[in-house]
Design an enzyme around this catalytic site. Structure first.
Site, PDB file in Angstrom:
ATOM      1  N   ASP A  33      31.933  41.512  42.303  1.00 23.13           N
ATOM      2  CA  ASP A  33      33.165  41.002  41.716  1.00 23.13           C
ATOM      3  C   ASP A  33      34.291  41.988  41.980  1.00 23.13           C
ATOM      4  O   ASP A  33      34.052  43.195  41.946  1.00 23.13           O
ATOM      5  CB  ASP A  33      32.934  40.888  40.200  1.00 23.13           C
ATOM      6  CG  ASP A  33      33.800  39.857  39.531  1.00 23.13           C
ATOM      7  OD1 ASP A  33      34.097  38.836  40.165  1.00 23.13           O
ATOM      8  OD2 ASP A  33      34.169  40.074  38.364  1.00 23.13           O
ATOM      9  N   TYR A  79      37.374  44.426  41.169  1.00 25.77           N
ATOM     10  CA  TYR A  79      37.790  45.130  39.955  1.00 25.77           C
ATOM     11  C   TYR A  79      38.831  44.283  39.229  1.00 25.77           C
ATOM     12  O   TYR A  79      39.683  43.657  39.859  1.00 25.77           O
ATOM     13  CB  TYR A  79      38.387  46.491  40.304  1.00 25.77           C
ATOM     14  CG  TYR A  79      37.420  47.451  40.954  1.00 25.77           C
ATOM     15  CD1 TYR A  79      36.263  47.877  40.313  1.00 25.77           C
ATOM     16  CD2 TYR A  79      37.685  47.963  42.228  1.00 25.77           C
ATOM     17  CE1 TYR A  79      35.393  48.779  40.908  1.00 25.77           C
ATOM     18  CE2 TYR A  79      36.820  48.874  42.829  1.00 25.77           C
ATOM     19  CZ  TYR A  79      35.670  49.270  42.166  1.00 25.77           C
ATOM     20  OH  TYR A  79      34.812  50.157  42.756  1.00 25.77           O
TER      21      TYR A  79
END
Length: 227
Positions: A70, A72
């Site tokens: 994912d 940040y």
């Protein structure tokens, strides 16, 4: 229907992924992000950097894939390269552990005071997140909007149309992607995630020196991991 010309991405990737860009699910991703922005939500990374990994490392130049999960989700961190942050942003904990491993695995590596990994990308290290966007402050918020279908297709394309690519799969999420990779054509290096939550279990995997040895055996230029 979206067309390939709607997507601003490096030319070789655009050609390889043309069919994906024309799928209804890809148009749905674009519509979802535009709707979220219209509701006042902040999406990371900025639009111009969503495909930064692709733009910096053309398809034919990919030597190594480092798969993240994912982007940040805090302001200023995400810039389209897994585990990397722009200059001037505090180095995330996982990246600090990556630097620790590099310090013992690669002779001459000195941990820099920044977390910008673009020099790796320019040498053929494709730093791909499974999800290419995220809502500010809401980790994993875009995990179900279609990005994984797209990035799974990216991994399959690399597996099918390239040979000798080294895939670094860190953590259970990344390891699950091994089913997309032809292990008879490519090299898969697995380790626990570099997150401090895994303690020091990431340290000692020697992925970076192993990757360089494999590249040299293939007659390719090894990566200069120094930053």
């Amino acid at each position: 229907m979206a067309t390939v010309t709607d997507v601003k991405i490096e030319a070789s990737w655009k050609a390889v992924l043309e069919e994906e860009f024309q799928q209804p699910y890809f148009l749905s991703i674009k519509e979802y992000i535009l709707k979220e922005k219209s509701l006042g939500k902040t999406i990371f990374p900025p639009g111009s950097q969503i495909f930064n990994a692709f733009d910096t490392t053309p398809f034919k130049d990919v030597k190594i894939v480092i798969l993240g999960q994912d982007p940040y989700h805090r302001k200023g961190q995400a810039h389209g390269l897994s585990f990397s942050v722009p200059h001037g942003i505090a180095i995330p904990a996982s990246l600090r552990n990556i630097y620790k491993e590099l310090s013992v695995d690669i002779e001459g590596f000195v941990p820099p005071r920044h977390g910008n990994l673009e020099p790796w990308a320019k040498q053929g290290v494709f730093m791909l997140n499974a999800m290419l966007t995220v809502e500010q402050g809401n980790a994993g918020s875009h995990r179900k909007i279609g990005w994984q279908k797209f990035t799974d297709a990216v991994i399959r394309k690399l597996s099918d149309e390239r040979e000798g690519v080294i895939f670094m799969l860190w953590g259970n999420f990344a390891k699950a992607k091994r089913v997309l990779i032809d292990k008879n054509k490519h090299h898969i290096l697995e380790a626990v995630h570099p997150s401090p939550l895994a303690g020091n279990a990431f340290l000692g995997n020697k992925h970076f020196s192993t990757a360089n040895r494999i590249l040299q055996e293939q007659g390719k230029t090894p990566i200069d991991w120094r930053l």
